[in-house]
Design a protein around this motif. Structure first.
Motif, PDB file in Angstrom:
ATOM      1  N   VAL A  86      41.703  28.787  87.696  1.00  0.00           N
ATOM      2  CA  VAL A  86      42.818  28.590  86.761  1.00  0.00           C
ATOM      3  C   VAL A  86      44.119  28.576  87.551  1.00  0.00           C
ATOM      4  O   VAL A  86      44.444  29.539  88.256  1.00  0.00           O
ATOM      5  N   TYR A  88      48.126  28.484  87.267  1.00  0.00           N
ATOM      6  CA  TYR A  88      49.133  28.831  86.254  1.00  0.00           C
ATOM      7  C   TYR A  88      50.435  29.220  86.949  1.00  0.00           C
ATOM      8  O   TYR A  88      50.489  29.436  88.164  1.00  0.00           O
ATOM      9  N   ILE A 109      43.963  36.549  81.467  1.00  0.00           N
ATOM     10  CA  ILE A 109      43.441  35.205  81.722  1.00  0.00           C
ATOM     11  C   ILE A 109      41.933  35.253  81.930  1.00  0.00           C
ATOM     12  O   ILE A 109      41.188  34.421  81.400  1.00  0.00           O
ATOM     13  N   PHE A 112      40.113  35.555  78.579  1.00  0.00           N
ATOM     14  CA  PHE A 112      40.073  34.300  77.832  1.00  0.00           C
ATOM     15  C   PHE A 112      39.066  33.318  78.447  1.00  0.00           C
ATOM     16  O   PHE A 112      38.355  32.615  77.729  1.00  0.00           O
ATOM     17  N   VAL A 113      39.021  33.272  79.782  1.00  0.00           N
ATOM     18  CA  VAL A 113      38.076  32.370  80.445  1.00  0.00           C
ATOM     19  C   VAL A 113      36.642  32.772  80.099  1.00  0.00           C
ATOM     20  O   VAL A 113      35.800  31.918  79.776  1.00  0.00           O
ATOM     21  N   LYS A 141      41.261  25.281  79.377  1.00  0.00           N
ATOM     22  CA  LYS A 141      42.711  25.078  79.454  1.00  0.00           C
ATOM     23  C   LYS A 141      43.340  25.069  78.068  1.00  0.00           C
ATOM     24  O   LYS A 141      44.419  25.649  77.856  1.00  0.00           O
ATOM     25  N   GLU A 143      42.369  26.552  75.294  1.00  0.00           N
ATOM     26  CA  GLU A 143      42.449  27.894  74.722  1.00  0.00           C
ATOM     27  C   GLU A 143      43.476  28.753  75.464  1.00  0.00           C
ATOM     28  O   GLU A 143      44.268  29.477  74.836  1.00  0.00           O
ATOM     29  N   LEU A 144      43.473  28.674  76.783  1.00  0.00           N
ATOM     30  CA  LEU A 144      44.434  29.473  77.553  1.00  0.00           C
ATOM     31  C   LEU A 144      45.868  29.051  77.262  1.00  0.00           C
ATOM     32  O   LEU A 144      46.759  29.896  77.117  1.00  0.00           O
ATOM     33  N   GLN A 145      46.081  27.741  77.178  1.00  0.00           N
ATOM     34  CA  GLN A 145      47.439  27.249  76.932  1.00  0.00           C
ATOM     35  C   GLN A 145      47.966  27.749  75.594  1.00  0.00           C
ATOM     36  O   GLN A 145      49.143  28.117  75.469  1.00  0.00           O
ATOM     37  N   MET A 148      48.444  31.839  76.180  1.00  0.00           N
ATOM     38  CA  MET A 148      49.273  32.327  77.278  1.00  0.00           C
ATOM     39  C   MET A 148      50.712  31.835  77.202  1.00  0.00           C
ATOM     40  O   MET A 148      51.610  32.433  77.813  1.00  0.00           O
ATOM     41  N   ILE A 155      49.726  27.094  81.740  1.00  0.00           N
ATOM     42  CA  ILE A 155      48.458  26.790  82.409  1.00  0.00           C
ATOM     43  C   ILE A 155      48.564  25.362  82.954  1.00  0.00           C
ATOM     44  O   ILE A 155      48.605  24.386  82.197  1.00  0.00           O
ATOM     45  N   THR A 158      42.810  23.735  84.904  1.00  0.00           N
ATOM     46  CA  THR A 158      41.607  24.553  85.056  1.00  0.00           C
ATOM     47  C   THR A 158      40.491  23.666  85.636  1.00  0.00           C
ATOM     48  O   THR A 158      40.343  22.509  85.242  1.00  0.00           O
TER      49      THR A 158
END
Length: 308
Positions: A86, A88, A109, A112-113, A141, A143-145, A148, A155, A158
């Motif tokens: 990832v 970021y 992070i 979430f991954v 990416k 979901e993280l975006q 986060m 992000i 990924t």
């Protein structure tokens, strides 16, 4: 100058120097005043109130990378390890959120991954995991975006950089791959052998055809030569029967001569005396004469039957 004044001057110089600080490029410094957020300072020479303001912390604005290794199970019950990288960075306008809302961004992070990968991979078979690894990265990416960004992190990208199935599964996959390649190689070898046999048969058939044509041409030329020889002998008073017998005897002696020229030949012709040729000539003339007489008699007999 009294020591007291010297002490005051030294303290003043120290306080003056403490009022200035430097922030490096691509770095943000968080300033607090009496424990409360005051401001965010970026790269360059900055100033704060000594003994009142303090640097609570610094955040890098550079792109960072976090590698997360997750072990999960696929749809066909194969355990597999995935390495997700990832990339970021802290959003420049949201340094406050990045500093105060998260104590351990790496842990957030990572969580979430883990959540996204363990939700996506169990829907796929092992082969699909290899084929659709980009889809897994995009899902991570996305979901993280979504989460986060609220914490001040962007992000960038990924990547699923490694897919490592169980050792026994990898060995089985290698055996399947090797067997498939051997099967393909055997098919190619069979096709090559079949083509070779077909071409060889075609070449042999063509050779036989040309050989037959050559033999036919040879016999035609021999017949033509014999015909010319008989005509030449007839001109000197030798009839056709005697001429044919003479030609045969001549060929007989030509054959004996050619055999005698072969140094490695073990062939012996019996009898092979000088009188044999004369006897052969007499026998052939007699046989030709008898044959002609029989032929004439058959013709006369047939003619008589027709007249009756």
């Amino acid at each position: 100058m009294p020591p007291f004044y010297i002490l005051i001057i030294v303290i003043s110089v120290v306080i003056l120097f403490a009022a200035f600080f430097v922030v490096k490029q691509q770095t943000a410094a968080v300033i607090e005043r009496f424990g409360k957020f005051q401001s965010i300072r970026h790269s360059g020479l900055q100033m704060k109130i000594p003994l009142v303001d303090r640097i609570a912390g610094k955040l890098t604005l550079k792109i960072q990378q976090l590698d997360v290794i997750i072990e999960t199970k696929t749809l066909d019950d194969v355990f597999v390890k995935l390495k997700v990288s990832v990339q970021y960075k802290v959003i420049r306008e949201k340094v406050y959120d990045a500093f105060y809302k998260l104590d351990y961004p790496h842990d957030q992070i990572t969580s979430f991954v883990f959540d996204v990968v363990r939700a996506e991979v169990p829907k796929m078979k092992l082969d699909d995991v290899f084929v659709k690894k980009d889809d897994i990265a995009i899902a991570v990416k996305r979901e993280l975006q979504e989460y986060m960004t609220d914490y001040g992190y962007d992000i960038i990208k990924t990547l699923v950089t490694d897919i490592d199935p169980d050792a026994q599964v990898k060995a089985a996959m290698n055996r399947i791959n090797a067997a498939d390649r051997e099967k393909t190689a055997a098919q190619f070898e069979g096709d090559a052998q079949r083509i070779l046999i077909v071409e060889r048969a075609k070449a042999e058939a063509e050779s036989k055809r040309l050989q037959g044509q050559g033999i036919a041409d040879q016999r035609r030329e021999i017949a033509r030569g014999l015909e010319e020889s008989v005509e030449v002998l007839n001109k000197v008073g030798i009839n056709s029967q005697e001429a044919s017998a003479l030609i045969v005897v001549t060929q007989h002696y030509d054959t004996l001569q050619s055999i005698g020229q072969e140094t490695n030949s073990n062939l012996i012709l019996l009898p092979n005396s000088p009188q044999a040729g004369s006897q052969m000539l007499n026998d052939m003339v007699a046989s030709f004469t008898a044959s002609n007489q029989i032929g004439e008699a058959m013709k006369q007999s047939k003619k008589n039957k027709n007249e009756k």
